[in-house]
Design a protein around this motif. Structure first.
Motif, short mmCIF file in Angstrom:
data_model
loop_
_atom_site.label_atom_id
_atom_site.label_comp_id
_atom_site.label_asym_id
_atom_site.label_seq_id
_atom_site.Cartn_x
_atom_site.Cartn_y
_atom_site.Cartn_z
N THR A 26 39.94 32.35 32.92
CA THR A 26 40.47 34.14 33.04
C THR A 26 38.43 34.57 33.12
OG1 THR A 26 40.75 33.83 29.63
CG2 THR A 26 42.57 33.43 31.31
N LEU A 27 37.95 34.44 33.72
CA LEU A 27 36.84 34.98 33.98
C LEU A 27 36.03 35.28 35.04
CD1 LEU A 27 34.53 32.83 30.97
CD2 LEU A 27 35.94 34.98 30.66
N HIS A 28 36.62 35.02 35.99
CA HIS A 28 36.50 35.76 37.43
C HIS A 28 36.02 36.46 37.44
CE1 HIS A 28 36.30 34.55 41.67
NE2 HIS A 28 37.11 36.08 41.68
N GLY A 29 36.78 37.33 37.34
CA GLY A 29 36.14 39.10 37.58
C GLY A 29 35.08 39.49 36.54
N LYS A 30 35.24 38.79 35.65
CA LYS A 30 33.77 39.11 34.97
C LYS A 30 32.05 38.57 35.57
CE LYS A 30 37.01 39.30 30.55
NZ LYS A 30 38.43 39.09 31.91
N ARG A 31 32.31 37.78 36.03
CA ARG A 31 31.47 36.95 37.03
C ARG A 31 31.19 37.09 37.85
NH1 ARG A 31 33.76 31.38 34.67
NH2 ARG A 31 35.81 31.57 36.73
N VAL A 32 31.75 37.88 38.59
CA VAL A 32 31.60 38.30 39.66
C VAL A 32 30.85 40.09 39.44
CG1 VAL A 32 32.62 39.81 42.13
CG2 VAL A 32 33.74 37.46 41.39
N ALA A 33 31.57 40.55 38.55
CA ALA A 33 30.86 42.20 38.53
C ALA A 33 29.24 42.00 37.58
CB ALA A 33 31.36 42.42 36.68
N PHE A 34 29.32 40.69 36.74
CA PHE A 34 27.83 40.13 35.91
C PHE A 34 26.90 39.87 37.11
CE2 PHE A 34 25.04 36.47 35.01
CZ PHE A 34 23.95 37.45 34.58
N MET A 35 26.96 38.92 38.53
CA MET A 35 26.87 38.29 38.76
C MET A 35 26.20 39.43 40.41
SD MET A 35 27.76 35.03 39.89
CE MET A 35 29.36 35.02 39.95
N ALA A 36 27.16 40.01 40.34
CA ALA A 36 26.61 41.40 41.31
C ALA A 36 25.53 42.35 40.51
CB ALA A 36 27.99 42.07 42.04
N ALA A 37 25.66 42.73 39.46
CA ALA A 37 25.08 43.55 39.14
C ALA A 37 23.76 42.50 38.92
CB ALA A 37 25.74 43.66 37.84
N GLU A 38 23.28 42.00 38.44
CA GLU A 38 22.14 41.24 38.36
C GLU A 38 21.50 41.33 40.24
OE1 GLU A 38 20.77 40.13 35.08
OE2 GLU A 38 22.50 41.44 35.28
N VAL A 39 21.85 40.98 41.06
CA VAL A 39 21.67 41.24 42.03
C VAL A 39 21.16 42.85 42.43
CG1 VAL A 39 21.88 41.05 45.00
CG2 VAL A 39 22.99 39.28 43.39
N ILE A 50 24.84 50.21 40.00
CA ILE A 50 25.01 49.42 39.36
C ILE A 50 26.23 49.31 38.56
CG2 ILE A 50 24.55 48.03 37.15
CD1 ILE A 50 21.68 48.70 38.28
N ASP A 51 26.91 50.73 38.10
CA ASP A 51 28.05 50.72 37.06
C ASP A 51 29.22 50.37 37.71
OD1 ASP A 51 26.67 51.11 34.65
OD2 ASP A 51 26.49 53.97 35.12
N TYR A 52 29.01 51.12 38.95
CA TYR A 52 29.71 51.13 40.44
C TYR A 52 29.92 49.92 40.58
CZ TYR A 52 32.20 52.24 45.19
OH TYR A 52 33.08 51.74 45.86
N GLY A 57 33.76 44.99 40.99
CA GLY A 57 33.58 43.13 40.46
C GLY A 57 34.76 43.03 39.64
N MET A 58 35.21 43.72 38.74
CA MET A 58 36.16 43.73 37.97
C MET A 58 37.67 43.85 38.64
SD MET A 58 35.00 44.14 33.60
CE MET A 58 34.18 45.80 34.11
N LEU A 59 37.43 44.50 39.40
CA LEU A 59 38.12 45.16 39.88
C LEU A 59 39.09 44.67 41.41
CD1 LEU A 59 38.27 49.30 39.97
CD2 LEU A 59 39.98 48.17 38.46
N HIS A 60 37.96 43.89 41.86
CA HIS A 60 38.13 43.03 43.68
C HIS A 60 39.63 42.77 43.78
CE1 HIS A 60 36.50 39.17 41.87
NE2 HIS A 60 36.50 39.04 43.34
N PHE A 102 37.12 52.83 44.99
CA PHE A 102 36.75 51.69 44.88
C PHE A 102 37.40 51.10 46.50
CE2 PHE A 102 36.15 52.41 41.01
CZ PHE A 102 34.94 51.84 41.30
N GLU A 103 38.53 51.83 47.38
CA GLU A 103 39.60 51.03 48.53
C GLU A 103 38.48 51.01 49.00
OE1 GLU A 103 42.10 53.03 51.53
OE2 GLU A 103 41.60 54.33 50.47
N ASN A 104 37.58 50.59 49.61
CA ASN A 104 36.84 50.43 51.14
C ASN A 104 36.05 49.29 50.16
OD1 ASN A 104 37.65 52.37 53.35
ND2 ASN A 104 35.88 53.38 53.34
N ILE A 105 34.82 49.10 49.14
CA ILE A 105 34.70 48.07 49.25
C ILE A 105 35.30 46.70 48.69
CG2 ILE A 105 34.61 48.47 46.33
CD1 ILE A 105 31.90 47.18 46.23
N ILE A 106 36.61 47.00 48.69
CA ILE A 106 38.21 45.87 48.63
C ILE A 106 38.61 46.17 49.17
CG2 ILE A 106 39.86 45.39 46.83
CD1 ILE A 106 37.15 46.02 44.91
#
Length: 408
Positions: A26-39, A50-52, A57-60, A102-106
Motif C-alpha cells: 500500500t505504498l506504491h503511489g507514495k514511493r513514486v511521489a517521493f522518488m519523483a520529488a527527489e529527482v 516539485i509540489d506538482y 506521483g500520488m495520482l498516477h 494532471f490529465e496529460n502527465i497521467i
C-alpha cells in the motif's frame, strides 16, 4: 456551504485508496511521489513544480481499480496493456475540476520517451517521463524484494539499458547518481516515507471549496471504486442518489443531506483492498473471503479520517453494514450507537444492491426488494421510519437507485 480543505491531504487520502488496490503493498503511489520529488530537487526545479510532481506521483494510478491490473504493473517492466489505465486515469482527472491539470502527465506516464507526442511541451515531456521512470523503478524493486547494494545496482542497470528509448537520458543519469545514496532507498520504507509526505502535507494551505467541487471530487472516488467490478458499476452513484432522496424525505436540511450524500459516495472506498476474485465470486464466500470483505467499511474510514474535517463523514461511511440488532460489521454496534445518517446510507445501500444486477443474480424488482427490506425491518436490522419512506415513495426510490445519472 464552503468547505476548507488541504488539497495535499485530500490527494494523500486518494493515494491511500489507490494503493489499497495492491492489497499487500500500500505504498506504491507514495514511493513514486517521493522518488519523483527527489529527482526534481536534483534538477533544481521550483518548489511549485516539485509540489506538482508529488501530486502527480500520488495520482498516477488513478485509472487502476483491479488487483489483477496492479499485479501486472508492479511485476512487469513494460506491460502491453498499460495504456488502458492511463487513458482511464486521464479521463477521470479531466472530469474533476481540482485535478484537470494532471490529465496529460497521467495520460502519457507509460509512454516511451522517444514516442511522446510533439504537442506536449518540453516540460510536460520531462514530467510525465519522470513519473514513468520512477514508477518502473518501483516495479523492478518489487520484483527483487529487499535491496542490497548489489540489487540496487541491478535495478539501476535495468533502467539504464532503456535510456534514450523508454526514458530520458538526463533523468536516468540523475537517478543513477541519486541511487548511490542510502537515504534514497531507506526512505522507501513505511515510517520514513510517511514522515516525508506528512511534512509536505503540513506545508499545504487550506482552500475554500464549494460543495459542488467537493461532490465532483467524491464522484471521482466513486468512479474508481465502481470500476473494480462490472457488477458494481453505478452502485455508488445509486446509493448516493437514493441516500440523499431518503434524507430529504426524512426532513434533513441541505447541509445534513450533503453529509449523507458525501458519505454514500465514499462508503465503499475500502473495497479497493478486496481482491478481484472475491468481488467476482458467484458462490458463497469462504470464512477467509468473508473476513476480507467485512473489513471494507473499516478501511473506508481509515482513508477518510486522513482528511481534516472528514471525521464525521468517515464514521458514517464506515457504518454502512451495521444493523440495529448489533449483528452487523465491522463494529457490531447496537441501535443507540448508530447515527441516523449511517442508517440512511445502510438502507440505501441494501435497497440499491437488491435492484442491481450482481454476479449471483439478476436485479430484483422494486416490490420484491421492498419485501426484503421490510423483513429486515421486522428483524430489527433496519430503521422502520426509513423503510417507510421507501414504501411510500417506492417507484421514485427505484428510479434513484437504478438511474442515478438523472439526479446527480
Amino acid at each position: 456551504m464552503i468547505y476548507h480543505l488541504n488539497l495535499r491531504e485530500v490527494t494523500y487520502a486518494l493515494s491511500e485508496a489507490l494503493d489499497y488496490v495492491g492489497v499487500d503493498d500500500t505504498l506504491h503511489g507514495k514511493r513514486v511521489a517521493f522518488m519523483a520529488a527527489e529527482v526534481a530537487k536534483c534538477l533544481n526545479w521550483s518548489q511549485e513544480r516539485i509540489d506538482y510532481i508529488i501530486m502527480a506521483g500520488m495520482l498516477h494510478d488513478c485509472g487502476v481499480s483491479s488487483t489483477d491490473v496492479h499485479t501486472h504493473l508492479v511485476t512487469e517492466l513494460d506491460w502491453d496493456n498499460s495504456q488502458v489505465h492511463c487513458l482511464r486515469g486521464a479521463k477521470l482527472l479531466s472530469e474533476t475540476d481540482l485535478y484537470q491539470q494532471f490529465e496529460n502527465i497521467i495520460l502519457y506516464h507509460h509512454s516511451h520517451w522517444n514516442s511522446l507526442p510533439d504537442y506536449l511541451t518540453e516540460q510536460e515531456k520531462e514530467e510525465t517521463n519522470l513519473i514513468y521512470l520512477v514508477d518502473r523503478l518501483d516495479a523492478v524493486r518489487a520484483q527483487l524484494g529487499d535491496q542490497s547494494p548489489q540489487q540496487r545496482q541491478q535495478i539501476l542497470q535495468t533502467l539504464t539499458k532503456h535510456s534514450g528509448e523508454m526514458f530520458s537520458p538526463k533523468l536516468v543519469q540523475i537517478l543513477n547518481t541519486l541511487g548511490l545514496v542510502d537515504y534514497f532507498w531507506f526512505t522507501l520504507e513505511l515510517d520514513p516515507l510517511t514522515s516525508y509526505l506528512n511534512e509536505w502535507i503540513a506545508l499545504g494551505q487550506e482552500e475554500a471549496l464549494p460543495y459542488t467541487q467537493l461532490k465532483n471530487l467524491a464522484i471521482m472516488f466513486a468512479h474508481i471504486v465502481d470500476a473494480k467490478s462490472e457488477f458494481t458499476t453505478e452502485h455508488t452513484y445509486g446509493v448516493a442518489a437514493l441516500a440523499r432522496f431518503i434524507a430529504a424525505r426524512y426532513g434533513l436540511n441541505e447541509v445534513e443531506q450533503n453529509k449523507v450524500e458525501l458519505a454514500a459516495f465514499f462508503h465503499d472506498l475500502g473495497k479497493l483492498r478486496v481482491p478481484d476474485a472475491i468481488l467476482h465470486k458467484k458462490g458463497p464466500l469462504s470464512e477467509e473471503e468473508r473476513f476480507h470483505m467485512n473489513r471494507h467499511g473499516f478501511d473506508s474510514s481509515i482513508i477518510l479520517r486522513k482528511i481534516k474535517g472528514f471525521q464525521e463523514i468517515a464514521r458514517i461511511a464506515s457504518l454502512h453494514h451495521e444493523t440495529l440488532d448489533g449483528k452487523g460489521y465491522p463494529y457490531h454496534l447496537t441501535e443507540k450507537d448508530i447515527p441516523l445518517e449511517a442508517r440512511i446510507v445502510t438502507t440505501a445501500d441494501i435497497f440499491q444492491a437488491l435492484v442491481q444486477n450482481r454476479p449471483y443474480r439478476a436485479g430484483l424488482s422494486a416490490e420484491v426488494s421492498l419485501e426484503i427490506v421490510t423483513q429486515m425491518r421486522d428483524e430489527h436490522k433496519l430503521d422502520p421510519l426509513l423503510v417507510a419512506i421507501l414504501r411510500d415513495h417506492l417507484q421514485d426510490a427505484y428510479l434513484y437507485a437504478t438511474h442515478p445519472e438523472i439526479y446527480i
